[in-house]
Enzyme design. Structure first.
Site, short mmCIF file in Angstrom:
data_model
loop_
_atom_site.label_atom_id
_atom_site.label_comp_id
_atom_site.label_asym_id
_atom_site.label_seq_id
_atom_site.Cartn_x
_atom_site.Cartn_y
_atom_site.Cartn_z
N GLU A 62 -62.92 -4.05 -1.16
CA GLU A 62 -62.53 -3.09 -0.38
C GLU A 62 -63.07 -2.92 1.00
O GLU A 62 -62.71 -2.89 2.09
CB GLU A 62 -63.22 -1.70 -0.97
CG GLU A 62 -62.18 -1.20 -2.04
CD GLU A 62 -62.81 0.14 -2.53
OE1 GLU A 62 -63.45 0.13 -3.63
OE2 GLU A 62 -62.94 1.14 -1.91
N ASP A 66 -61.03 -3.36 4.46
CA ASP A 66 -61.07 -2.31 5.30
C ASP A 66 -61.38 -2.91 6.61
O ASP A 66 -60.91 -2.41 7.80
CB ASP A 66 -62.32 -1.57 5.02
CG ASP A 66 -62.67 -0.41 6.01
OD1 ASP A 66 -61.99 0.56 6.21
OD2 ASP A 66 -63.92 -0.88 6.59
N ASN A 131 -57.97 2.57 -2.20
CA ASN A 131 -58.99 1.70 -2.55
C ASN A 131 -58.51 0.22 -2.96
O ASN A 131 -58.70 -0.86 -2.74
CB ASN A 131 -60.06 2.32 -3.33
CG ASN A 131 -60.82 3.23 -3.25
OD1 ASN A 131 -60.91 3.64 -1.93
ND2 ASN A 131 -61.61 4.28 -3.83
N GLU A 134 -56.71 -1.40 -0.02
CA GLU A 134 -57.87 -2.23 0.67
C GLU A 134 -58.35 -3.52 -0.14
O GLU A 134 -58.66 -4.72 0.62
CB GLU A 134 -59.26 -1.14 1.03
CG GLU A 134 -58.81 -0.28 1.98
CD GLU A 134 -60.20 0.64 2.34
OE1 GLU A 134 -60.30 1.29 3.63
OE2 GLU A 134 -61.13 0.75 1.19
#
Lengths: 247, 247
Positions: A62, A66, A131, A134
């Site tokens: 993640e 991100d 989540n 990502e």
């Protein structure tokens, strides 16, 4: 086959045989480093660890995903919003990668169907969708590099969902945008509204939007206003290049 | 030559002739889209605008550079710190790209010498160094793409400055690390200290560190402890591969 890939594969039940098939459908390409994707869909409740005792689940991916979303959206906005200063671009980006938006993206791709977890999927909060999205982006970057990751983000996030006009809060109503354009271009327009409940229990309305006496789009919703807005939005996207001179 | 490049070039005085020469020395490659770099070193006080009235200065490029630094450092930490969870990796990254660190990086490269501004350079705060560094990274990405930008960040940030052990706060003292290693490897070590004030007004100490009776490094500082630590650190980096099994 690596140690990690073995444990990850063994943690999946027989029914997960379609994992890579389904994944490839979402990605649009064949994954190379398969254990990255297995990791991207392993929840921490599985409690899987590598030889050195490091936990294996999607959380670290993640972090990478991100960052990649941040970069790709940043360079997209840099070129698309030439009048925006640093603060403005930052604000726009946080709208695109908002928790809510990421959750919608993950849900749209049904990513939760691919995850393995000891916790029943029903008991997850809605953030798991974002989540997983990502983590998937992170896995793509680490598997195939920046270019492929960028392409994926354009395909799944920017092209279908990022509307600069809307982000800038300039479009309050697509109907007003359309009317304004018609007046400027000296075109006639007409919204033809009729009740169209069809098989629904709730009352529905349908709208046919004509420009210069030609039906260009339709909309259907639970109120007249919403139906008009839907039809206007569709017409807007059909005529997009002509309506907005901004590039 | 484009309109923007023309105004940017005309804003620079004759003395700036060396701009691209100096820039190329910093970059290690020849810039292609030159106006990006002219922009990266134009302060907002110049009040330059493009045909559409959009301000031209380095601030928007900072936004792009910040994102690229974030991505490159994220994927570096992901692979270098396999035991760190998302929160831990985030914390480590913010140490690497801290305002203070970015300012040091910009200062090291003397970026402020390249900027054009209506404000005298002496009156800038220290953040300008970091801001220019970010803007330069943004310009590199937009000029040459992710790979080149990544390489630049490795060359200027990661390789010379990012020490995972230190970031993790695990190295309290390089001396203790070195002693521990010597004991494990059954090597003898010796710190030979002598006063070495040289031309300095302040008292200084020099240290020679020997391992197995061979001088491996030296250190000089205003206290015995600091000099020992310096010599230990140098030895640590010389033997790095052997001392840390972490990969």
């Amino acid at each position: 086959m690596s140690f990690i890939r073995n444990i990850l594969k063994n943690s999946r039940s027989q029914e997960d045989g379609n994992f890579f098939l389904e994944l490839q459908r979402i990605l649009g390409f064949k994954p190379k480093k398969k254990n990255l994707y297995l990791k991207a869909f392993t929840h921490r409740s599985m409690n899987i660890r590598d030889k050195k005792g490091n936990p294996i689940n999607y959380e670290r991916l993640e972090f990478v995903g991100d960052a990649m979303l941040g970069s790709v959206i940043a360079s997209f906005l840099y070129s698309k919003v030439p009048h925006g200063d640093e603060g403005y671009l930052t604000k726009m980006r946080s709208k695109v990668v908002s928790r809510q938006h990421l959750n919608e993206l993950g849900k749209e791709l049904n990513l939760i169907d691919l995850v393995i977890s000891r916790i029943p999927k029903e008991s997850f909060g809605s953030n798991i969708h974002g989540n997983l999205f990502e983590a998937l982006v992170g896995a793509i970057y680490l598997d195939r590099g920046y270019k492929t990751c960028e392409k994926f983000i354009y395909k799944k996030v920017i092209n279908p969902h990022v509307d600069i006009e809307k982000l800038e809060g300039k479009v309050i109503s697509y109907k007003s945008l359309l009317i304004e354009w018609c007046q400027k271009e000296k075109k006639t327009f007409n919204y033809e509204i009729y009740e169209d409940t069809g098989n629904d229990a709730l009352k529905h309305f349908s709208v046919k939007l004509s420009i210069d006496d030609k039906v260009v789009s339709k909309g259907r919703a639970t109120s007249k206003k919403k139906a008009e807005e839907k039809a206007s939005k569709r017409a807007f996207f059909a005529f997009q290049g002509q309506m907005t001179k901004r590039s």
